[in-house]
Design an enzyme around this catalytic site. Structure first.
Site, PDB file in Angstrom:
ATOM      1  N   ASP A  81       0.803  -1.227   0.000  1.00 60.49           N
ATOM      2  CA  ASP A  81       0.000   0.000   0.000  1.00 60.49           C
ATOM      3  C   ASP A  81       0.831   1.270   0.000  1.00 60.49           C
ATOM      4  OD1 ASP A  81       0.667  -0.582   2.854  1.00 60.49           O
ATOM      5  OD2 ASP A  81      -0.481   1.246   3.197  1.00 60.49           O
ATOM      6  N   ASP A  84       5.859   0.392   3.143  1.00 62.06           N
ATOM      7  CA  ASP A  84       6.154  -0.832   3.884  1.00 62.06           C
ATOM      8  C   ASP A  84       5.781  -2.035   3.019  1.00 62.06           C
ATOM      9  OD1 ASP A  84       3.404  -0.789   3.915  1.00 62.06           O
ATOM     10  OD2 ASP A  84       3.255  -0.172   6.005  1.00 62.06           O
ATOM     11  N   TYR A 235      -5.328   0.619   9.325  1.00 63.09           N
ATOM     12  CA  TYR A 235      -6.483   0.912   8.474  1.00 63.09           C
ATOM     13  C   TYR A 235      -7.770   0.521   9.177  1.00 63.09           C
ATOM     14  CZ  TYR A 235      -3.305   1.917   4.623  1.00 63.09           C
ATOM     15  OH  TYR A 235      -2.337   2.466   3.833  1.00 63.09           O
ATOM     16  N   GLU A 483       5.706   9.864   3.028  1.00 63.92           N
ATOM     17  CA  GLU A 483       5.302   8.529   2.592  1.00 63.92           C
ATOM     18  C   GLU A 483       4.218   8.657   1.529  1.00 63.92           C
ATOM     19  OE1 GLU A 483       4.569   4.104   4.430  1.00 63.92           O
ATOM     20  OE2 GLU A 483       4.002   5.829   5.661  1.00 63.92           O
TER      21      GLU A 483
END
Length: 521
Positions: A81, A84, A235, A483
């Site tokens: 995603d 990571d 999430y 990120e």
């Protein structure tokens, strides 16, 4: 007296900057075709699994080749995603839904932008849907996650070197996840539309999975983060599952034309919040604004029964609320703005909300234009539909460099962009250049903490972006801003394609006829 005059001139100078900065930012022009190409390239850098022969991001290699082995299921593939190496099902599915929606609405624009980009868009979608087919191993089983966020975040490794847990987690009828099942159903239904003419068999397969997943999510209701506790810190489903069920129903209606799915969206409109929640956010978690847009399209095209009209009208009023809030014309209940004009929702990864807003503005503009509506009624007065297009463009341009930092927040685009992206694979020397094993702590010591640019450019990634004051710090440790996530870039595929088409037709270009000033918002 001299000090007073000096202060007077300083104030005049500041006022001139404030007045003319918007005009300056409007004068900037961008290569939207290049932005589109780079956005599609980014998804290849996020691929997990065995990479194909035509992989264009050469510094990225095969990874996650034993995913699912421990559970006796093939879960190789899909997308990481962000920076990571966990494969989170909910944001991955939303990414694929948005990629598919971009192709559905702007198929011709993507195909016309540059040679091969339409095929790359299809490949980006199929890389996700192929994985979802694998993950849906039973009508009532969907694998929700591969990897563990906690152990993964304690490690800084290339994906090719992964030593962290690849534990897989699932939802089933005893451990439900209606939000995850609903979003995955939406993704597969939307993708089935994309492939309907190109690959009818694959389209039918996707639709079959979508229908089963919707039935599963609706019959066995519950939030997926209650069943998969490991996802809560990353999430969590704050909005619950009702928006995803409505979202899936409307995508299935669009894919099948079956009245049963529209009936579902109408009958559950009130109870599931579809006509109750007036939103100013559209994201991987909160789908209500998207639901309301899809319902509004049906209303504007007259693709509903007369008995549905009152509910469809209420759906449209909530869609209007979102748009008017973005435009700053919603009687005080508006989306905040940075001084430079960026839509602002929250501190962490704010550009995800900017890109999704730009997409909805662009799509709503298309829907209203097709219905020959030139105005939208907002609480603060009527708004020309061209203003939706202009705002979408201003947000896209902000991302590409028309901002106070004069920085492109799309990596690899323009002359100045983030070079210290918070991304393990990009921040460590390519496995193909140096195949010696790099362990968790070695990655932190030798690569994460070093004060040098990433050795690999994560082209096309849209980072989290600046704060509410338009300030941005390009630091690998500043993960809130540096990120990048797949769902930041996915909505921009359609936006860039549309802007590129408009830029190529100046004689019919609405943007050339519509001035847009941040001071009016």
């Amino acid at each position: 007296m001299r000090e007073l005059l000096s202060s007077f001139y300083i104030i005049q100078y500041i006022l001139l900057i404030v007045l003319f900065l918007p005009l300056y930012t409007q004068s900037l022009s961008f290569n939207y075709s290049d932005a589109l190409s780079k956005s599609l390239l980014y998804f290849e850098a996020q691929r997990s699994g065995h990479l194909p022969y035509n992989q264009r991001v050469k510094w990225h290699g095969h990874s996650g080749l034993t995913d699912g082995l421990q559970q006796g299921v093939d879960l190789v593939g899909g997308y990481y995603d962000a920076g990571d190496h966990v494969k989170f099902g909910l944001p991955m599915a939303f990414t694929v839904t948005m990629l598919s929606w971009s192709v559905i609405e702007f198929r011709e624009e993507i195909a016309a932008a540059a040679a091969g980009e339409y095929q790359h868009a299809l490949e980006a979608i199929k890389w996700g849907t192929d994985y979802f087919i694998k993950a849906h191993t039973h009508p009532h089983i969907l694998w929700a996650e591969v990897g563990d966020g906690d152990t993964d975040h304690y490690c800084w490794q290339r994906p090719e070197d992964m030593t962290t847990s690849r534990q897989a987690y699932k939802i089933d009828k005893n451990n439900p996840g209606s939000d995850l099942a609903g979003e995955t159903a939406a993704a597969m239904a939307a993708a089935s539309i994309v492939f309907k003419e190109l690959n009818p068999h694959y389209s039918h397969l996707l639709l079959h999975h979508a229908q089963e997943l919707f039935e599963f999510g609706d019959k066995y209701r519950g939030e997926y983060d209650a069943s998969v506790e490991e996802v809560r810190s990353y999430y969590a489903s704050v909005s619950g599952y009702r928006d995803e069920l409505l979202w899936a129903a409307l995508w299935l209606h669009r894919a099948t034309g079956s009245d049963e799915y529209l009936e579902y969206a109408v009958e559950n409109a009130d109870g599931m919040g579809g006509i109750g929640w007036a939103m100013i956010e559209f994201s991987w978690d909160v789908k209500y604004a998207g639901v309301q847009m899809l319902a509004t399209k049906l209303l504007l095209k007259g693709e509903h029964q007369e008995k549905h009209y009152p509910v469809m009208k209420q759906y449209k009023s909530k869609a209007d609320h979102y748009i008017c809030a973005c435009l700053g014309k919603n009687n005080g209940s508006n989306v905040d703005r940075s001084p430079g004009g960026m839509l602002y929702i929250r501190q962490w990864n704010n550009l995800q909300y900017v890109s999704s807003a730009a997409f909805l503005l662009m799509v709503y503009y298309e829907y209203l234009t097709a219905a020959q509506q030139t105005e939208l009624s907002c609480p603060d007065g009527p708004v020309k539909t061209d203003e939706l297009l202009a705002l979408a463009k201003s947000q896209a341009d902000y991302i590409l460099g028309s901002n106070p930092m004069k920085m492109s927040y799309m990596v690899g685009f323009g002359s100045r962009y983030p070079t210290n992206v918070h991304h393990r694979g990009a921040s460590i020397v390519s496995y193909k250049e140096s195949n010696g094993f790099i362990g968790c702590t070695q990655g932190f010591d030798d690569w994460f903490g070093r004060h040098r640019e990433n050795p690999n450019v994560l082209v096309g990634a849209i980072v989290g972006g600046p704060n509410c004051q338009d300030r941005f710090r390009d630091d690998r440790g500043n993960y809130m801003q540096t990120e990048a996530c797949t769902y930041n870039t996915a909505p921009m595929v359609g936006v860039f394609a549309k802007l590129n088409r408009l830029a190529q037709k100046p004689a019919h270009n609405k943007l050339s006829q519509t001035s847009y000033s941040f001071r009016q918002m």
